[in-house]
Design a protein around this motif. Structure first.
Motif, PDB file in Angstrom:
ATOM      1  N   THR A   3       1.413  -1.113   0.046  1.00 44.45           N
ATOM      2  CA  THR A   3       0.056   0.023   0.000  1.00 44.45           C
ATOM      3  C   THR A   3       0.929   1.615  -0.067  1.00 44.45           C
ATOM      4  OG1 THR A   3      -0.323  -0.072   1.861  1.00 44.45           O
ATOM      5  CG2 THR A   3      -1.994  -1.372   0.823  1.00 44.45           C
ATOM      6  N   PRO A   4       0.684   2.403  -0.798  1.00 47.22           N
ATOM      7  CA  PRO A   4       0.893   3.902  -0.663  1.00 47.22           C
ATOM      8  C   PRO A   4       1.170   3.860   0.865  1.00 47.22           C
ATOM      9  CG  PRO A   4      -0.414   3.916  -1.775  1.00 47.22           C
ATOM     10  CD  PRO A   4      -0.240   2.293  -1.698  1.00 47.22           C
ATOM     11  N   PRO A   5       1.826   5.187   0.766  1.00 44.11           N
ATOM     12  CA  PRO A   5       2.112   5.494   2.376  1.00 44.11           C
ATOM     13  C   PRO A   5       0.079   6.185   2.075  1.00 44.11           C
ATOM     14  CG  PRO A   5       4.082   6.225   1.107  1.00 44.11           C
ATOM     15  CD  PRO A   5       2.938   5.429   0.250  1.00 44.11           C
ATOM     16  N   ARG A   6       0.297   5.912   3.832  1.00 41.73           N
ATOM     17  CA  ARG A   6      -0.820   6.517   4.458  1.00 41.73           C
ATOM     18  C   ARG A   6      -2.862   5.551   3.880  1.00 41.73           C
ATOM     19  NH1 ARG A   6       2.190  10.105   3.812  1.00 41.73           N
ATOM     20  NH2 ARG A   6       1.496  11.191   1.875  1.00 41.73           N
ATOM     21  N   THR A   7      -2.275   4.769   3.835  1.00 42.61           N
ATOM     22  CA  THR A   7      -3.516   3.908   3.032  1.00 42.61           C
ATOM     23  C   THR A   7      -3.453   2.691   3.395  1.00 42.61           C
ATOM     24  OG1 THR A   7      -3.141   4.717   0.811  1.00 42.61           O
ATOM     25  CG2 THR A   7      -3.735   2.262   1.053  1.00 42.61           C
ATOM     26  N   PRO A   8      -4.034   2.208   3.439  1.00 42.16           N
ATOM     27  CA  PRO A   8      -5.059   1.396   5.089  1.00 42.16           C
ATOM     28  C   PRO A   8      -4.359   0.361   4.644  1.00 42.16           C
ATOM     29  CG  PRO A   8      -6.649   2.220   5.095  1.00 42.16           C
ATOM     30  CD  PRO A   8      -5.808   2.684   4.398  1.00 42.16           C
ATOM     31  N   GLN A  40       4.636  -1.297   1.557  1.00 43.45           N
ATOM     32  CA  GLN A  40       5.619  -2.068   0.050  1.00 43.45           C
ATOM     33  C   GLN A  40       6.799  -2.571   0.881  1.00 43.45           C
ATOM     34  OE1 GLN A  40       5.537  -0.817  -2.909  1.00 43.45           O
ATOM     35  NE2 GLN A  40       3.435  -0.243  -3.243  1.00 43.45           N
ATOM     36  N   ARG A  41       7.008  -4.219   0.059  1.00 45.24           N
ATOM     37  CA  ARG A  41       8.212  -5.034   0.008  1.00 45.24           C
ATOM     38  C   ARG A  41       7.413  -6.230  -0.991  1.00 45.24           C
ATOM     39  NH1 ARG A  41       6.854  -9.605   3.402  1.00 45.24           N
ATOM     40  NH2 ARG A  41       4.817  -9.496   4.196  1.00 45.24           N
ATOM     41  N   VAL A  66      -3.961  -1.430  -3.366  1.00 44.71           N
ATOM     42  CA  VAL A  66      -2.039  -1.248  -3.363  1.00 44.71           C
ATOM     43  C   VAL A  66      -1.748  -1.922  -4.613  1.00 44.71           C
ATOM     44  CG1 VAL A  66      -1.552  -3.779  -3.748  1.00 44.71           C
ATOM     45  CG2 VAL A  66      -3.341  -3.567  -2.148  1.00 44.71           C
ATOM     46  N   GLU A  67      -0.591  -1.471  -4.781  1.00 42.78           N
ATOM     47  CA  GLU A  67       0.590  -1.615  -6.099  1.00 42.78           C
ATOM     48  C   GLU A  67       1.289  -2.311  -6.367  1.00 42.78           C
ATOM     49  OE1 GLU A  67       2.657   2.516  -5.231  1.00 42.78           O
ATOM     50  OE2 GLU A  67       0.937   3.768  -5.248  1.00 42.78           O
ATOM     51  N   ILE A  68       1.688  -2.271  -7.132  1.00 40.07           N
ATOM     52  CA  ILE A  68       2.186  -3.942  -7.494  1.00 40.07           C
ATOM     53  C   ILE A  68       3.173  -3.196  -8.731  1.00 40.07           C
ATOM     54  CG2 ILE A  68       2.833  -6.413  -8.656  1.00 40.07           C
ATOM     55  CD1 ILE A  68      -0.424  -6.456  -7.972  1.00 40.07           C
ATOM     56  N   ASN A  69       4.511  -3.732  -8.116  1.00 42.19           N
ATOM     57  CA  ASN A  69       6.033  -3.107  -8.537  1.00 42.19           C
ATOM     58  C   ASN A  69       6.768  -4.336  -9.205  1.00 42.19           C
ATOM     59  OD1 ASN A  69       5.568  -1.076  -8.135  1.00 42.19           O
ATOM     60  ND2 ASN A  69       6.777  -0.991  -5.820  1.00 42.19           N
ATOM     61  N   VAL A  70       6.570  -5.503  -8.236  1.00 46.47           N
ATOM     62  CA  VAL A  70       7.880  -6.475  -9.664  1.00 46.47           C
ATOM     63  C   VAL A  70       7.413  -7.999  -8.772  1.00 46.47           C
ATOM     64  CG1 VAL A  70       9.782  -7.523  -9.263  1.00 46.47           C
ATOM     65  CG2 VAL A  70       9.850  -5.555  -9.014  1.00 46.47           C
ATOM     66  N   PHE A  71       7.099  -8.568  -9.956  1.00 47.50           N
ATOM     67  CA  PHE A  71       7.051 -10.342 -10.160  1.00 47.50           C
ATOM     68  C   PHE A  71       8.842 -10.941 -10.065  1.00 47.50           C
ATOM     69  CE2 PHE A  71       2.381  -9.453 -11.095  1.00 47.50           C
ATOM     70  CZ  PHE A  71       1.880 -10.075  -9.811  1.00 47.50           C
TER      71      PHE A  71
END
Length: 74
Positions: A3-8, A40-41, A66-71
């Motif tokens: 989740t981005p900062p300040r997002t539950p 984020q991890r 939710v943000e997804i950056n890498v698989f």
């Protein structure tokens, strides 16, 4: 993923070939595939043993945000 900062936190569910992963679950989900994105991890969603074969992984998010950056595979 996370989740981005300040997002539950956001709940998610992982399916392997359309079913809960059971013993193939990663460290961040239970046998039913349920997990929680809290930061984020890199999340371990699936961890298979035995021979490598083609599989389908679905990720369902209960809420937006939710943000997804890498698989990674391997």
């Amino acid at each position: 993923m996370g989740t981005p900062p300040r997002t539950p936190s956001v709940r998610f569910r992982v399916l392997l070939d359309g079913r809960p992963p059971g013993d193939a679950r990663g460290g961040d989900v239970d046998a039913q595939g349920s997990g929680m994105a809290t930061e984020q991890r890199m999340y371990q969603l699936i961890r298979q043993t035995g021979p490598v074969e083609d599989r389908r992984v679905d990720i369902e998010f209960a809420e937006p945000g939710v943000e997804i950056n890498v698989f990674t595979f391997g």
